[in-house]
Every structure is written in C-alpha cells, then in structure tokens.
Design a protein around this motif. Structure first.
Motif, PDB file in Angstrom:
ATOM      1  N   GLY A 116       0.797  -1.215   0.000  1.00  0.00           N
ATOM      2  CA  GLY A 116       0.000   0.000   0.000  1.00  0.00           C
ATOM      3  C   GLY A 116       0.829   1.265   0.000  1.00  0.00           C
ATOM      4  O   GLY A 116       2.023   1.266   0.321  1.00  0.00           O
ATOM      5  N   THR A 117       0.172   2.360  -0.351  1.00  0.00           N
ATOM      6  CA  THR A 117       0.792   3.685  -0.304  1.00  0.00           C
ATOM      7  C   THR A 117      -0.239   4.698   0.156  1.00  0.00           C
ATOM      8  O   THR A 117      -1.437   4.574  -0.160  1.00  0.00           O
ATOM      9  CB  THR A 117       1.360   4.088  -1.675  1.00  0.00           C
ATOM     10  OG1 THR A 117       2.030   5.349  -1.556  1.00  0.00           O
ATOM     11  CG2 THR A 117       0.281   4.195  -2.734  1.00  0.00           C
ATOM     12  N   ASP A 118       0.197   5.685   0.946  1.00  0.00           N
ATOM     13  CA  ASP A 118      -0.680   6.727   1.481  1.00  0.00           C
ATOM     14  C   ASP A 118      -0.094   8.099   1.216  1.00  0.00           C
ATOM     15  O   ASP A 118       1.124   8.271   1.120  1.00  0.00           O
ATOM     16  CB  ASP A 118      -0.841   6.579   3.000  1.00  0.00           C
ATOM     17  CG  ASP A 118      -1.776   5.455   3.399  1.00  0.00           C
ATOM     18  OD1 ASP A 118      -2.359   4.814   2.504  1.00  0.00           O
ATOM     19  OD2 ASP A 118      -1.917   5.211   4.618  1.00  0.00           O
ATOM     20  N   PHE A 119      -0.987   9.081   1.130  1.00  0.00           N
ATOM     21  CA  PHE A 119      -0.596  10.488   1.059  1.00  0.00           C
ATOM     22  C   PHE A 119      -1.480  11.268   2.021  1.00  0.00           C
ATOM     23  O   PHE A 119      -2.693  11.031   2.097  1.00  0.00           O
ATOM     24  CB  PHE A 119      -0.761  11.041  -0.355  1.00  0.00           C
ATOM     25  CG  PHE A 119      -0.503  12.528  -0.448  1.00  0.00           C
ATOM     26  CD1 PHE A 119       0.790  13.009  -0.534  1.00  0.00           C
ATOM     27  CD2 PHE A 119      -1.555  13.427  -0.428  1.00  0.00           C
ATOM     28  CE1 PHE A 119       1.039  14.374  -0.592  1.00  0.00           C
ATOM     29  CE2 PHE A 119      -1.323  14.789  -0.498  1.00  0.00           C
ATOM     30  CZ  PHE A 119      -0.020  15.261  -0.587  1.00  0.00           C
ATOM     31  N   GLU A 120      -0.867  12.210   2.758  1.00  0.00           N
ATOM     32  CA  GLU A 120      -1.628  13.003   3.730  1.00  0.00           C
ATOM     33  C   GLU A 120      -1.135  14.436   3.725  1.00  0.00           C
ATOM     34  O   GLU A 120       0.064  14.695   3.610  1.00  0.00           O
ATOM     35  CB  GLU A 120      -1.478  12.409   5.133  1.00  0.00           C
ATOM     36  CG  GLU A 120      -2.228  13.186   6.218  1.00  0.00           C
ATOM     37  CD  GLU A 120      -2.052  12.558   7.585  1.00  0.00           C
ATOM     38  OE1 GLU A 120      -2.911  11.754   7.985  1.00  0.00           O
ATOM     39  OE2 GLU A 120      -1.041  12.882   8.260  1.00  0.00           O
ATOM     40  N   LYS A 128       7.017  -7.597   7.598  1.00  0.00           N
ATOM     41  CA  LYS A 128       6.596  -6.262   7.170  1.00  0.00           C
ATOM     42  C   LYS A 128       7.792  -5.344   6.957  1.00  0.00           C
ATOM     43  O   LYS A 128       8.820  -5.484   7.620  1.00  0.00           O
ATOM     44  CB  LYS A 128       5.678  -5.644   8.230  1.00  0.00           C
ATOM     45  CG  LYS A 128       4.488  -6.515   8.598  1.00  0.00           C
ATOM     46  CD  LYS A 128       3.697  -5.941   9.749  1.00  0.00           C
ATOM     47  CE  LYS A 128       2.549  -6.860  10.119  1.00  0.00           C
ATOM     48  NZ  LYS A 128       1.734  -6.332  11.225  1.00  0.00           N
ATOM     49  N   PHE A 129       7.624  -4.398   6.055  1.00  0.00           N
ATOM     50  CA  PHE A 129       8.644  -3.378   5.826  1.00  0.00           C
ATOM     51  C   PHE A 129       7.981  -2.163   5.188  1.00  0.00           C
ATOM     52  O   PHE A 129       6.912  -2.270   4.578  1.00  0.00           O
ATOM     53  CB  PHE A 129       9.778  -3.904   4.933  1.00  0.00           C
ATOM     54  CG  PHE A 129       9.324  -4.509   3.645  1.00  0.00           C
ATOM     55  CD1 PHE A 129       9.215  -3.739   2.500  1.00  0.00           C
ATOM     56  CD2 PHE A 129       8.989  -5.861   3.565  1.00  0.00           C
ATOM     57  CE1 PHE A 129       8.791  -4.288   1.298  1.00  0.00           C
ATOM     58  CE2 PHE A 129       8.563  -6.427   2.376  1.00  0.00           C
ATOM     59  CZ  PHE A 129       8.463  -5.639   1.238  1.00  0.00           C
ATOM     60  N   GLY A 130       8.619  -0.993   5.345  1.00  0.00           N
ATOM     61  CA  GLY A 130       8.043   0.220   4.775  1.00  0.00           C
ATOM     62  C   GLY A 130       8.888   1.439   5.079  1.00  0.00           C
ATOM     63  O   GLY A 130       9.962   1.353   5.681  1.00  0.00           O
ATOM     64  N   GLY A 131       8.385   2.595   4.680  1.00  0.00           N
ATOM     65  CA  GLY A 131       9.079   3.848   4.919  1.00  0.00           C
ATOM     66  C   GLY A 131       8.167   5.027   4.621  1.00  0.00           C
ATOM     67  O   GLY A 131       7.089   4.871   4.046  1.00  0.00           O
ATOM     68  N   ALA A 166       3.801   7.716   2.409  1.00  0.00           N
ATOM     69  CA  ALA A 166       4.234   6.453   3.015  1.00  0.00           C
ATOM     70  C   ALA A 166       4.037   5.301   2.041  1.00  0.00           C
ATOM     71  O   ALA A 166       3.134   5.316   1.200  1.00  0.00           O
ATOM     72  CB  ALA A 166       3.463   6.179   4.302  1.00  0.00           C
ATOM     73  N   LEU A 167       4.908   4.306   2.157  1.00  0.00           N
ATOM     74  CA  LEU A 167       4.840   3.103   1.331  1.00  0.00           C
ATOM     75  C   LEU A 167       5.178   1.912   2.219  1.00  0.00           C
ATOM     76  O   LEU A 167       6.147   1.962   2.989  1.00  0.00           O
ATOM     77  CB  LEU A 167       5.824   3.195   0.166  1.00  0.00           C
ATOM     78  CG  LEU A 167       5.916   1.979  -0.770  1.00  0.00           C
ATOM     79  CD1 LEU A 167       4.609   1.808  -1.541  1.00  0.00           C
ATOM     80  CD2 LEU A 167       7.082   2.145  -1.751  1.00  0.00           C
ATOM     81  N   GLY A 168       4.388   0.830   2.125  1.00  0.00           N
ATOM     82  CA  GLY A 168       4.659  -0.324   2.972  1.00  0.00           C
ATOM     83  C   GLY A 168       4.063  -1.600   2.418  1.00  0.00           C
ATOM     84  O   GLY A 168       3.214  -1.577   1.515  1.00  0.00           O
ATOM     85  N   ALA A 169       4.517  -2.734   2.949  1.00  0.00           N
ATOM     86  CA  ALA A 169       4.047  -4.037   2.486  1.00  0.00           C
ATOM     87  C   ALA A 169       4.119  -5.045   3.625  1.00  0.00           C
ATOM     88  O   ALA A 169       4.898  -4.891   4.570  1.00  0.00           O
ATOM     89  CB  ALA A 169       4.881  -4.523   1.299  1.00  0.00           C
ATOM     90  N   SER A 170       3.300  -6.089   3.518  1.00  0.00           N
ATOM     91  CA  SER A 170       3.346  -7.209   4.457  1.00  0.00           C
ATOM     92  C   SER A 170       3.228  -8.511   3.672  1.00  0.00           C
ATOM     93  O   SER A 170       2.598  -8.564   2.607  1.00  0.00           O
ATOM     94  CB  SER A 170       2.215  -7.114   5.491  1.00  0.00           C
ATOM     95  OG  SER A 170       0.950  -7.316   4.886  1.00  0.00           O
ATOM     96  N   TYR A 171       3.843  -9.577   4.225  1.00  0.00           N
ATOM     97  CA  TYR A 171       3.828 -10.882   3.549  1.00  0.00           C
ATOM     98  C   TYR A 171       3.654 -11.985   4.590  1.00  0.00           C
ATOM     99  O   TYR A 171       4.405 -12.045   5.577  1.00  0.00           O
ATOM    100  CB  TYR A 171       5.121 -11.106   2.774  1.00  0.00           C
ATOM    101  CG  TYR A 171       5.262 -12.496   2.203  1.00  0.00           C
ATOM    102  CD1 TYR A 171       4.407 -12.937   1.197  1.00  0.00           C
ATOM    103  CD2 TYR A 171       6.237 -13.372   2.668  1.00  0.00           C
ATOM    104  CE1 TYR A 171       4.527 -14.211   0.666  1.00  0.00           C
ATOM    105  CE2 TYR A 171       6.365 -14.642   2.148  1.00  0.00           C
ATOM    106  CZ  TYR A 171       5.504 -15.056   1.145  1.00  0.00           C
ATOM    107  OH  TYR A 171       5.623 -16.326   0.637  1.00  0.00           O
ATOM    108  N   THR A 172       2.663 -12.828   4.397  1.00  0.00           N
ATOM    109  CA  THR A 172       2.412 -13.990   5.243  1.00  0.00           C
ATOM    110  C   THR A 172       2.478 -15.242   4.368  1.00  0.00           C
ATOM    111  O   THR A 172       1.604 -15.430   3.509  1.00  0.00           O
ATOM    112  CB  THR A 172       1.030 -13.916   5.913  1.00  0.00           C
ATOM    113  OG1 THR A 172       0.869 -12.664   6.566  1.00  0.00           O
ATOM    114  CG2 THR A 172       0.862 -15.057   6.918  1.00  0.00           C
TER     115      THR A 172
END
Length: 439
Positions: free
Chosen positions: A289-293, A346-349, A325-331
């Motif tokens: 995912g990615t977010d902007f605020e 999980k990882f992101g920044g 912001a940008l992040g990801a998760s993997y199961t």
C-alpha cells in the motif's frame, strides 16, 4: 475464564500504570513548536509498514486511521489492541551531540461488531508530545564586556484523544465510517535568562495553555476485485478543521518587577487533514500500500510573540505537514503447521515535511523534513495452526531522521535528530459472540 482472557486481564492490569507513567516518548527541542511532536496513528499491525493504513482492511486488526475499516470485523470477533514503544534518540548540531532514552504508551483500542455490517471501536491515542530541556552557552551582553547571560529552555505536555468510532458497509465494495474524539491536554514552555552577576535581575517567561476540544474524522473505503484472490482497496479520510476556544497565557516575571500575564482567548485552531491511499491485496499473503496526507497547519492560528513583544494569535506560524508512506506485508501461509510460515513479515518507509517552523523570517532556503524506515513481524502467540482468532505479538523497529534548520542571529544552524524505536503491540482476537447449541 479462558487462558487467553486471563492473558488479556493481566496485560490490562500491567498497562494501566504504564499509561499514566509513560505518556511522553520524546525528548526533542522540535517539540517547542505548535502542539509538539505529532504522534502518528499507526497501530501494531502497520508500524512496520511505514504507517500505511488508508486502504488496509482485514477484520483482524484495528485500523484507527481509517474508521471505514471497522466494518470488516466479523460477527463473532472482539479485538483488543495495546501498544508501547521504547526510544533511543541522538541529537547533533555541529560538533555538539547528546543522547536520550525514553518510552511511551502508544495506544489502547477495543473493536467489535454491533450488527451486520456495523463495527464499533473505542480507545485512547496520543495526539502530540512535548518534552525538552536545553540551554544556550553564556553570551556577552550588549554594550558590556564584563557581563554575560545564558538562557535555558524547558517544555512539557502534550495532547491525547479518547475516541468512539463506527464503520458501516453501505454495500459490498463500499464502507464509510467516523471517529468522534475528545481532545485534551496542556503545554508549558519556559524560558529563563540568568546573568553571571547575582545582583543583575534574572527574568523568566512561561507560555502555557490547557486544551479541551473535539476531533471528527470521516473515512471511506472502496474495494475493486481484480479476480478471486486479488483486489485493490481505495481509502480516504478527512479530519474537520475548527476553532479551539481555549486561552493561551504568557507569564513574564523578574526578580525585580514581579509577574504579569497576557492572555489570548480563542487562541487556537485545528487544521483540515486530508488523507488518501491504495492497497493491493493478493489473498492473505501480500498487502502492498501507499498513502498520502496533508495537514493544513499554515492556515490555522496559533499564539506567537511579535518582534515588538506583543502576544497575539495569528496564521502562518506553522507549516503545512505533508506525508507520503509506502509499505508491504507478507504472510507465507496463515494455516500452515510450520510456525514460521504463519509469521507476517513487514517493511516500509515514509517521508514528511514537518509542520514545525523555526524560520518566521522566511530567509532560509532549506525546509524542515523527516523520513523513516521500518521493518517488523507479527507473531502468533499460541500453537494453534490458525491465524484468525489467534493472539498476536507485533514487533517493529523504526529508524527516523529529522532536520529543522533555523537562524541563530545571522547564522543558519541545523539540529539533526535520529531516533531508533522498538514498538511492541499485543492484539487479542476473542470469539465472544459465539452461540452454543445444546443438544
């Protein structure tokens, strides 16, 4: 009482003194500005993903940042979430540097489904933190080579929010929601000027306020199914800007003249905040995912002291805060018999423009900024080969760098801050509403 409920009860009992003791997790001169260092709204599930939240919904996490996600919880589940953080900070300006350690209570939240398509959440979150203590080196006073003076700066306080939220699924792809919060807290900033000769009168100024207001957050999520496993969820949220009808006070005192106070009524405003983001999901394996605020702090009024020593409230004191912001998760597999396959990685920044404004002269070309990197895991804490309705431990590490340039006389200085954070979150998922059949 079940084993898991005993764990929940024990965690709550342990957390209560932590909530009162570990309210402030920063020690930063940057918290002099505005309401202090802004806390993010990330929870245990997304702290390791750079705080990405707008399009995230899975029914097994409490996503406070977008209340539309509350509708995803299933009919049998009640969720509890509690988070704490440990900080190690490094401050550097030129050849000078110092270190500080601290801790903070991050959040507590409870989430359940009230009826079909309607989820309810309640909890408490920090909104901002203020904590600093530093001093200037002695300087010669104007017109004299004999006398020197030094200034010390201290600050404490911060704001918190207690919220009640609801999310409803309007129809299958679309959900909307809201958080209604009580915003409360206080701040106190002190400046003390002392001289090398005791007979010269010292002076002190204290800037203080008690804040009591509300926040209203609206959220929306819309999911597009690409195929049986893949989908994209668009999310958006809006926080209502409004007046905060509280009083700001400046108290000036000296060992010669005593104290006098100046007050400003209706001294504050809360900004409009707009957020939007996309999350791509591949079954229960991948979320990206990615977010902007944007927070419109430049358009709100805030108390300030003018060059001619007047104490007023006006706009253009703070910067608009922008965050990407940008992040990801993997199961690997939620139902695997292999424990490591049931762990979520999980990882992101993120990158943001700070709302703190140390350059009211608008003469510095450099602009304040902050960025961070994060990584973490979500660990099931039972031996069941299931992911849903399993207690989880969220562990994440965050590295944050901040830089706010300012003028000291005619010289530009850059105070750089680096934070290393360890964030711990406990999520309990209980099947409280299960109906037993008697045969």
């Amino acid at each position: 009482m079940t084993y898991t409920k005993k764990i929940i009860f024990a965690i709550l009992m342990v957390s209560l003194p932590l909530v009162s003791f570990a309210q402030n997790g920063i020690n930063s001169p940057y918290s002099r500005y505005g309401f202090g260092i802004m806390a993010d709204r990330s929870m245990g599930f997304n702290k390791g993903m750079g705080g990405v939240a707008m399009g995230f919904r899975d029914g097994q996490s409490i996503n406070v940042a977008n209340p539309a996600s509350y509708s995803a919880v299933d009919s049998l589940t009640a969720l509890f979430d509690l988070g704490l953080s440990l900080y190690n900070a490094n401050f550097k300006m030129g050849d000078l540097q110092s270190n500080a350690k601290n801790s903070s209570f991050d959040y507590f939240a409870f989430h359940f489904r009230a009826t079909k398509g309607l989820g309810i959440a309640v909890g408490i979150l920090p909104f901002s933190n203020i904590n600093y203590n530093f001093s200037s080196t002695p300087q010669k006073t104007e017109g004299s080579d004999k006398f020197t003076s030094a200034e010390s700066f201290t600050g404490e306080g911060g704001l918190h929010q207690v919220f009640l939220g609801a999310g409803i699924q309007v129809f299958e792809p679309l959900s909307i929601g809201f958080n209604l919060s009580y915003l409360y807290g206080s701040y106190k900033h002190s400046i003390n000027q002392t001289f090398n000769e005791a007979y010269i009168y010292s002076t002190q100024r204290i800037y203080s306020a008690d804040i009591s207001s509300y926040m209203l957050d609206l959220g929306l999520q819309y999911s597009f199914k690409l195929n049986k496993k893949d989908k994209i969820t668009f999310g958006a949220a809006y926080s209502l800007g409004h007046d905060i009808n509280d009083t700001a006070t400046r108290t000036t005192g000296s060992t010669k003249d005593g104290e006098k106070s100046d007050t400003i009524t209706n001294a504050f405003q809360f900004p409009h905040i707009i957020s939007a983001g996309l999350t791509y999901s591949h079954g229960t394996k991948w979320n990206v995912g990615t977010d902007f605020e944007i927070q419109k702090w430049n358009n709100v009024k805030f108390p300030t002291q003018t060059n001619d020593d007047n104490y007023i409230s006006k706009k253009n004191i703070l910067n608009d805060r922008i965050k990407i912001a940008l992040g990801a998760s993997y199961t690997p597999s939620e139902i695997s018999s292999n424990y490591f396959n049931r762990i979520t990685y999980k990882f992101g920044g993120y990158y943001s423009k700070s709302y703190a404004n140390a350059d009211l002269t608008n003469t510095i070309s450099d602009k304040p900024y902050e960025f961070g990197l994060s990584a973490g895991v979500t660990l099931p804490i039972t031996s069941r080969h299931l992911w849903h309705n399993t207690p989880k431990l969220n562990i994440s590490f965050q590295w944050v760098h901040a830089n706010i340039p300012y003028l000291n006389g005619n010289t530009q200085n850059n105070l750089k801050e680096n934070y290393l954070k360890l964030c711990l979150g406990l999520t309990f998922s209980e099947r409280w509403f299960y109906k037993w059949k008697v045969q």
